[in-house]
Design a protein around this motif. Structure first.
Motif, PDB file in Angstrom:
ATOM      1  N   ARG A 153      82.041  48.989  41.032  1.00 47.57           N
ATOM      2  CA  ARG A 153      81.689  49.615  42.210  1.00 47.57           C
ATOM      3  C   ARG A 153      80.703  50.563  42.289  1.00 47.57           C
ATOM      4  N   ASP A 155      78.242  53.415  43.559  1.00 44.88           N
ATOM      5  CA  ASP A 155      77.819  54.291  44.637  1.00 44.88           C
ATOM      6  C   ASP A 155      76.403  53.863  45.170  1.00 44.88           C
ATOM      7  N   ASN A 157      74.282  55.128  47.362  1.00 39.12           N
ATOM      8  CA  ASN A 157      73.229  56.195  47.510  1.00 39.12           C
ATOM      9  C   ASN A 157      72.917  56.616  46.079  1.00 39.12           C
ATOM     10  N   GLN A 158      73.734  56.549  45.270  1.00 42.83           N
ATOM     11  CA  GLN A 158      73.271  56.884  43.606  1.00 42.83           C
ATOM     12  C   GLN A 158      72.003  55.757  43.114  1.00 42.83           C
TER      13      GLN A 158
END
Length: 237
Positions: A153, A155, A157-158
């Protein structure tokens, strides 16, 4: 300088990015959203995403800064995305000609590159749709996401920040035409394997041999080696 703009929702980042060119200060202006409602794929295909699960990302670059052909620019961009996801997931990642990205046999990324004139300049608009967290693809049997194919999963934005940095770095250092072609063909999906193809006339077995610098795919069919442009033949997988 980072010119990475976010918008909560839009129809298509490839269309919306044009108005952000006024605010960009670098040669790499990007717009992204996690809720694109009317995205486009290659040759009029649609590309829709489920809100807050996937990424719609567009990058605008001045086409005059690149001395390679449109076909090679397309191939090199696909190779950048392939390498990025291979490094990120430590999984088998391939390029389905001309520029879909396949992770463990499923399409996870669609790329649409358009040339547009804005602010008296000619731009390549690189549109990238990445399925990241989506779990169900009931209507598209050959589609997947980074989560379904790797169990990770990410992130949102990262991943977006890393994608932007990777594109800026790699597009700032264009390799030779020969190296672009070598890398693209090295990771070509179903290369040298018996596959099923569909044309307007029939369906038959064939073997992908290579893609060339003109943007054509060479396939060994039952009646010999032939070249095709996109939409002239369909790989069934």
């Amino acid at each position: 300088m980072r010119d990475l703009f976010y918008i909560k929702e839009c129809s298509s980042t490839n269309d919306e990015i044009l108005r952000f060119l006024l605010y960009g200060k670098s040669d790499f202006i990007s717009l992204y959203t996690f809720n694109q409602t009317g995205g486009r794929g290659q040759y009029g295909n649609s590309w829709a995403i489920i809100p807050e699960q996937n990424l719609a990302f567009s990058l605008a670059v001045n086409s005059l800064n690149f001395k390679i052909s449109d076909s090679l620019f397309n191939y090199y961009t696909a190779s950048i995305i392939r390498d990025f996801l291979a490094s990120l997931t430590d999984s088998p990642v391939e390029i389905k000609w001309p520029n879909d990205i396949i992770v463990k046999g499923k399409k996870v990324v669609g790329i649409l590159i358009e040339k547009k004139n804005a602010q008296s300049k000619n731009y390549y608009i690189i549109g990238i749709g990445i399925n990241i967290l989506q779990e169900q693809f009931s209507e598209i049997s050959n589609a997947g996401s980074l989560f379904t194919q790797t169990g990770i999963r990410f992130d949102l934005n990262q991943l977006t920040q890393s994608l932007y940095s990777t594109l800026v770095k790699r597009l700032s250092n264009i390799p030779s035409d020969e190296e672009i072609m070598e890398q693209f063909n090295l990771h070509l999906f179903r290369k040298d394997k018996i596959s099923v193809f569909e044309t307007a006339q029939n369906r038959q077995n064939g073997i992908i041999r290579f893609a060339d610098e003109k943007g054509e795919l060479w396939i060994e069919l039952e009646d010999g080696l032939q070249s095709f442009y996109h939409k002239e033949i369909k790989l069934l997988y």
